[in-house]
Design a protein around this motif. Structure first.
Motif: not given
Length: 85
Positions: A4-7, A11-12
């Motif tokens: 998963v991307s850091v962004a 977010r979740d």
């Protein structure tokens, strides 16, 4: 392992913490894995596998004597050539 991307992670984070209880979650930055989120149980299991460093003071006289009397398995001679490289 889920990536998963850091962004998306930011977010979740709760979702990814829940997933990390079942499997590692790799957090990527600029497309490269930078960190991995794992459960505390998995972390504890990995820590138990860490090597423990001992000094001679940690051994009993019987331990030292047993080490001094030990001899390698004759089958290990097949690997002597590896030492001369």
């Amino acid at each position: 392992m889920l990536k998963v991307s850091v962004a998306d992670f930011q977010r979740d984070i709760g979702r990814y913490q829940d997933i990390a209880l079942r499997e590692p979650v790799a957090v990527t930055r600029d497309g490269r894995e930078s960190t991995v989120l794992i459960s505390t149980e998995e972390y504890a299991r990995l820590k138990r596998r860490d090597r423990q460093v001992l000094t001679l003071d940690d051994f009993t006289d019987a331990d030292i004597k047993a080490l001094e009397q030990s001899r390698p398995d004759p089958a290990s001679l097949a690997f002597d050539a590896e030492m001369s490289r």
